[in-house]
Design a protein around this motif. Structure first.
Motif, PDB file in Angstrom:
ATOM      1  N   TYR A 149      25.610  17.911  39.157  1.00 12.33           N
ATOM      2  CA  TYR A 149      24.828  18.969  38.510  1.00 12.33           C
ATOM      3  C   TYR A 149      23.377  18.569  38.265  1.00 12.33           C
ATOM      4  CZ  TYR A 149      23.101  22.151  34.920  1.00 12.33           C
ATOM      5  OH  TYR A 149      22.327  23.033  34.217  1.00 12.33           O
ATOM      6  N   SER A 150      23.162  17.390  37.705  1.00 10.26           N
ATOM      7  CA  SER A 150      21.815  16.970  37.299  1.00 10.26           C
ATOM      8  C   SER A 150      20.860  16.846  38.477  1.00 10.26           C
ATOM      9  CB  SER A 150      21.875  15.633  36.556  1.00 10.26           C
ATOM     10  OG  SER A 150      22.661  15.752  35.400  1.00 10.26           O
ATOM     11  N   THR A 151      21.391  16.518  39.656  1.00 13.66           N
ATOM     12  CA  THR A 151      20.525  16.282  40.814  1.00 13.66           C
ATOM     13  C   THR A 151      20.439  17.468  41.758  1.00 13.66           C
ATOM     14  OG1 THR A 151      22.392  15.275  41.987  1.00 13.66           O
ATOM     15  CG2 THR A 151      20.922  13.801  40.767  1.00 13.66           C
ATOM     16  N   THR A 152      21.321  18.451  41.608  1.00 14.14           N
ATOM     17  CA  THR A 152      21.317  19.569  42.545  1.00 14.14           C
ATOM     18  C   THR A 152      20.858  20.886  41.936  1.00 14.14           C
ATOM     19  OG1 THR A 152      23.655  20.044  42.078  1.00 14.14           O
ATOM     20  CG2 THR A 152      23.181  18.576  43.925  1.00 14.14           C
ATOM     21  N   THR A 153      20.904  21.020  40.612  1.00  9.88           N
ATOM     22  CA  THR A 153      20.528  22.283  39.975  1.00  9.88           C
ATOM     23  C   THR A 153      19.016  22.395  39.843  1.00  9.88           C
ATOM     24  OG1 THR A 153      22.594  22.323  38.738  1.00  9.88           O
ATOM     25  CG2 THR A 153      20.828  23.728  37.934  1.00  9.88           C
ATOM     26  N   LYS A 154      18.495  23.518  40.325  1.00 10.16           N
ATOM     27  CA  LYS A 154      17.057  23.777  40.202  1.00 10.16           C
ATOM     28  C   LYS A 154      16.821  24.474  38.866  1.00 10.16           C
ATOM     29  CE  LYS A 154      17.692  23.042  44.709  1.00 10.16           C
ATOM     30  NZ  LYS A 154      18.992  22.657  45.272  1.00 10.16           N
ATOM     31  N   SER A 155      16.507  23.700  37.845  1.00  9.52           N
ATOM     32  CA  SER A 155      16.432  24.252  36.488  1.00  9.52           C
ATOM     33  C   SER A 155      14.985  24.463  36.051  1.00  9.52           C
ATOM     34  CB  SER A 155      17.158  23.319  35.512  1.00  9.52           C
ATOM     35  OG  SER A 155      16.647  22.006  35.630  1.00  9.52           O
ATOM     36  N   GLY A 156      14.214  25.118  36.880  1.00 11.49           N
ATOM     37  CA  GLY A 156      12.812  25.331  36.559  1.00 11.49           C
ATOM     38  C   GLY A 156      12.559  26.531  35.679  1.00 11.49           C
ATOM     39  N   GLY A 157      13.578  27.267  35.338  1.00 10.16           N
ATOM     40  CA  GLY A 157      13.400  28.462  34.529  1.00 10.16           C
ATOM     41  C   GLY A 157      14.608  28.702  33.653  1.00 10.16           C
ATOM     42  N   PRO A 158      14.704  29.903  33.088  1.00  6.45           N
ATOM     43  CA  PRO A 158      15.837  30.222  32.222  1.00  6.45           C
ATOM     44  C   PRO A 158      17.132  30.299  33.033  1.00  6.45           C
ATOM     45  CG  PRO A 158      14.530  32.178  32.643  1.00  6.45           C
ATOM     46  CD  PRO A 158      13.762  31.035  33.203  1.00  6.45           C
ATOM     47  N   PRO A 159      18.271  30.176  32.366  1.00  8.79           N
ATOM     48  CA  PRO A 159      19.547  30.283  33.074  1.00  8.79           C
ATOM     49  C   PRO A 159      19.684  31.617  33.795  1.00  8.79           C
ATOM     50  CG  PRO A 159      19.877  29.474  30.847  1.00  8.79           C
ATOM     51  CD  PRO A 159      18.456  29.909  30.932  1.00  8.79           C
ATOM     52  N   ARG A 160      20.299  31.576  34.948  1.00  8.63           N
ATOM     53  CA  ARG A 160      20.597  32.805  35.684  1.00  8.63           C
ATOM     54  C   ARG A 160      22.034  33.223  35.390  1.00  8.63           C
ATOM     55  NH1 ARG A 160      19.414  31.832  41.827  1.00  8.63           N
ATOM     56  NH2 ARG A 160      20.675  29.989  41.355  1.00  8.63           N
ATOM     57  N   ARG A 161      22.214  34.501  35.133  1.00 11.78           N
ATOM     58  CA  ARG A 161      23.537  35.056  34.845  1.00 11.78           C
ATOM     59  C   ARG A 161      23.899  36.096  35.883  1.00 11.78           C
ATOM     60  NH1 ARG A 161      21.051  33.859  30.077  1.00 11.78           N
ATOM     61  NH2 ARG A 161      22.324  32.821  28.471  1.00 11.78           N
ATOM     62  N   ILE A 162      25.194  36.234  36.105  1.00 14.92           N
ATOM     63  CA  ILE A 162      25.643  37.203  37.081  1.00 14.92           C
ATOM     64  C   ILE A 162      25.343  38.620  36.599  1.00 14.92           C
ATOM     65  CG2 ILE A 162      27.996  37.480  36.163  1.00 14.92           C
ATOM     66  CD1 ILE A 162      28.947  37.405  39.128  1.00 14.92           C
ATOM     67  N   ASP A 163      24.940  39.469  37.500  1.00 13.34           N
ATOM     68  CA  ASP A 163      24.676  40.866  37.184  1.00 13.34           C
ATOM     69  C   ASP A 163      25.990  41.563  36.824  1.00 13.34           C
ATOM     70  OD1 ASP A 163      22.766  43.322  37.448  1.00 13.34           O
ATOM     71  OD2 ASP A 163      24.538  43.848  38.628  1.00 13.34           O
ATOM     72  N   ASP A 164      25.973  42.362  35.766  1.00 16.14           N
ATOM     73  CA  ASP A 164      27.204  43.013  35.312  1.00 16.14           C
ATOM     74  C   ASP A 164      27.812  43.910  36.381  1.00 16.14           C
ATOM     75  OD1 ASP A 164      26.922  41.755  32.887  1.00 16.14           O
ATOM     76  OD2 ASP A 164      26.054  43.489  31.858  1.00 16.14           O
ATOM     77  N   LEU A 166      28.855  28.539  28.092  1.00 19.75           N
ATOM     78  CA  LEU A 166      27.447  28.859  27.866  1.00 19.75           C
ATOM     79  C   LEU A 166      27.183  30.351  28.080  1.00 19.75           C
ATOM     80  CD1 LEU A 166      25.698  25.812  29.579  1.00 19.75           C
ATOM     81  CD2 LEU A 166      25.754  26.326  27.130  1.00 19.75           C
ATOM     82  N   ASP A 167      28.088  31.032  28.757  1.00 18.32           N
ATOM     83  CA  ASP A 167      28.000  32.478  28.946  1.00 18.32           C
ATOM     84  C   ASP A 167      28.586  33.154  27.712  1.00 18.32           C
ATOM     85  OD1 ASP A 167      28.009  35.107  29.722  1.00 18.32           O
ATOM     86  OD2 ASP A 167      29.346  34.824  31.444  1.00 18.32           O
ATOM     87  N   ARG A 168      27.729  33.763  26.913  1.00 19.71           N
ATOM     88  CA  ARG A 168      28.194  34.396  25.675  1.00 19.71           C
ATOM     89  C   ARG A 168      29.091  35.599  25.944  1.00 19.71           C
ATOM     90  NH1 ARG A 168      28.389  31.149  21.866  1.00 19.71           N
ATOM     91  NH2 ARG A 168      28.658  32.950  20.504  1.00 19.71           N
ATOM     92  N   GLN A 169      29.068  36.124  27.164  1.00 21.68           N
ATOM     93  CA  GLN A 169      29.901  37.266  27.518  1.00 21.68           C
ATOM     94  C   GLN A 169      31.224  36.853  28.148  1.00 21.68           C
ATOM     95  OE1 GLN A 169      26.237  39.322  29.596  1.00 21.68           O
ATOM     96  NE2 GLN A 169      27.793  40.876  29.240  1.00 21.68           N
ATOM     97  N   LEU A 170      31.563  35.586  28.068  1.00 19.82           N
ATOM     98  CA  LEU A 170      32.738  35.095  28.780  1.00 19.82           C
ATOM     99  C   LEU A 170      34.014  35.830  28.378  1.00 19.82           C
ATOM    100  CD1 LEU A 170      33.927  33.039  30.772  1.00 19.82           C
ATOM    101  CD2 LEU A 170      34.210  31.470  28.842  1.00 19.82           C
ATOM    102  N   ALA A 171      34.246  35.999  27.087  1.00 20.91           N
ATOM    103  CA  ALA A 171      35.466  36.677  26.643  1.00 20.91           C
ATOM    104  C   ALA A 171      35.514  38.110  27.179  1.00 20.91           C
ATOM    105  CB  ALA A 171      35.546  36.676  25.120  1.00 20.91           C
ATOM    106  N   GLN A 172      34.362  38.782  27.179  1.00 15.60           N
ATOM    107  CA  GLN A 172      34.305  40.143  27.723  1.00 15.60           C
ATOM    108  C   GLN A 172      34.633  40.138  29.216  1.00 15.60           C
ATOM    109  OE1 GLN A 172      30.581  42.166  26.977  1.00 15.60           O
ATOM    110  NE2 GLN A 172      30.834  43.491  28.777  1.00 15.60           N
ATOM    111  N   ARG A 173      34.155  39.123  29.930  1.00 17.35           N
ATOM    112  CA  ARG A 173      34.408  39.052  31.375  1.00 17.35           C
ATOM    113  C   ARG A 173      35.888  38.768  31.648  1.00 17.35           C
ATOM    114  NH1 ARG A 173      29.282  39.336  33.228  1.00 17.35           N
ATOM    115  NH2 ARG A 173      27.651  38.063  32.265  1.00 17.35           N
ATOM    116  N   VAL A 174      36.502  37.951  30.803  1.00 19.85           N
ATOM    117  CA  VAL A 174      37.937  37.715  30.940  1.00 19.85           C
ATOM    118  C   VAL A 174      38.696  39.013  30.744  1.00 19.85           C
ATOM    119  CG1 VAL A 174      39.946  36.563  29.934  1.00 19.85           C
ATOM    120  CG2 VAL A 174      37.814  35.289  30.263  1.00 19.85           C
ATOM    121  N   ARG A 175      38.311  39.759  29.723  1.00 18.05           N
ATOM    122  CA  ARG A 175      38.981  41.026  29.444  1.00 18.05           C
ATOM    123  C   ARG A 175      38.840  41.996  30.617  1.00 18.05           C
ATOM    124  NH1 ARG A 175      36.425  41.974  25.267  1.00 18.05           N
ATOM    125  NH2 ARG A 175      37.861  40.935  23.825  1.00 18.05           N
ATOM    126  N   GLN A 176      37.633  42.062  31.197  1.00 16.83           N
ATOM    127  CA  GLN A 176      37.420  42.918  32.372  1.00 16.83           C
ATOM    128  C   GLN A 176      38.345  42.521  33.509  1.00 16.83           C
ATOM    129  OE1 GLN A 176      32.775  42.556  32.271  1.00 16.83           O
ATOM    130  NE2 GLN A 176      33.294  44.146  33.749  1.00 16.83           N
TER     131      GLN A 176
END
Length: 344
Positions: free
Chosen positions: A59-74, A103-113
């Motif tokens: 993770y530390s060497t491959t993730t391009k973390s130059g900006g805010p986290p990217r989240r999947i579109d609903d 880290l995804d605050r919507q995780l429980a909602q996504r599980v429910r979906q």
């Protein structure tokens, strides 16, 4: 004590192995395609971040973390679930991929979906490092209908943990997991990734967590398709004659990696990767913002890599050529662990 035995999550391991073998059996080498309408196992990355820097993870060497986290579109997430329901093949959905899912605050909602979309046809689970698995988050996940939670801990002693999982609080995580394991009924598994740093702690680890109501699962470090630079320094060298004997038999029966025949992974931007170990990624085999799940699953790109595996030409595979699985799928204990064996 060094003796092989069936791991505590045998039922889960047998289920995983049956998926992989079913996927391989469905492959038609004559026509270079699979007869399955879709994947049996799907992993979805809903956020592209992790809160740790573990020595056995790229993770530390491959993730391009130059900006805010990217989240999947609903809308994209909902469409993927609809595609999964349409092909009616998925039996396991893991809402995590190369990330820390909590880290995804919507995780429980996504599980429910997912549970609403797929019903009882698919088990929904996550793998987490446990740092954010508080009682409140666990209550949310249980209310959402999640089927299983795996927590990667990898150490019995605190000093070992600090050397492996940098940036995380061992005491806090152990307390988190003890609490949630005791309030669930077999839904929590703790994982131990065997490597040189934690050799000798397996028996204490298993005894401690079993006494607290958790399932226990051991598995072996891989080189993450060649992206883990420190693999040779990190990997465990210990083995037994029984491992060598059984692995030799299994490699004759099934000499190739089984993952691409049953599994598909979706990154948060909709790109599809062939293997969870392809951290680059070195190649992208589809894009669910432009294609359906079925189109990607039996598309030219995925089937090209499957045929290279089937014909044992991993040296010609951009993704597989540097993978430690290429040494022999069962030699790495990827399959050995899947049928429920563990060495402690």
């Amino acid at each position: 004590m060094n003796s092989p035995f069936f791991s505590f999550d045998l039922k889960e391991r047998l289920r995983s192995t049956s998926f992989m073998l079913k996927g391989l059996k469905a492959y038609d080498p004559r026509h270079h395609r699979t007869r399955l309408p879709g994947p049996l196992v799907v992993q979805i990355q809903t956020i592209d971040r992790c809160n740790a820097a573990c020595i056995m993870c790229p993770y530390s060497t491959t993730t391009k973390s130059g900006g805010p986290p990217r989240r999947i579109d609903d809308e994209l997430y909902a469409r993927i679930l609809e595609d999964m329901r349409g092909v009616h093949s998925t039996r396991s959905l893991q809402i995590m991929l190369q990330n820390e899912p909590l880290l995804d605050r919507q995780l429980a909602q996504r599980v429910r979906q997912a549970k609403i979309a797929l019903g009882k046809a698919a088990r929904v689970s996550i793998v987490t490092n446990g740092a954010l698995l508080t009682s409140r988050r666990m209550d949310e996940l249980l209310a959402s209908g999640i089927d299983h939670i795996s927590v990667s801990i990898d150490a019995y002693r605190e000093e070992t943990y600090r050397a492996i999982r940098k940036g995380l609080d061992f005491s806090q995580i152990r307390q988190n997991v003890q609490t949630v394991a005791q309030i669930t009924k077999g839904k929590v598994t703790v994982r131990f990734l065997k490597q040189r740093t934690n050799e000798g702690e397996e028996e204490d680890f298993a005894r401690f967590w079993k006494s607290h109501g958790a399932n226990v699962h051991f598995h072996i470090t891989t080189n993450r398709a060649g992206t883990l630079d420190e693999f040779e320094r990190i990997r465990s060298k210990s083995s037994t004659l029984l491992h060598a004997f059984i692995n030799g038999i299994l490699n004759r029966l099934c000499p190739t990696c089984l993952l691409p025949f049953s599994w598909l992974g979706v990154l948060c931007d909709g790109r599809v990767i062939l293997c969870c170990h392809d951290w680059g990624p070195r190649d992208v085999v589809g894009d669910l913002t432009k294609q359906s799940l079925a189109e990607v699953w039996n598309g030219e790109a995925v089937n090209y890599y499957r045929h290279l595996l089937w014909s044992r030409r991993t040296s010609k595979s951009l993704i597989c050529k540097d993978c430690s699985f290429a040494e022999g799928f069962w030699n790495t204990e990827a399959g050995f662990r899947s049928i429920g064996f563990a060495k402690i």
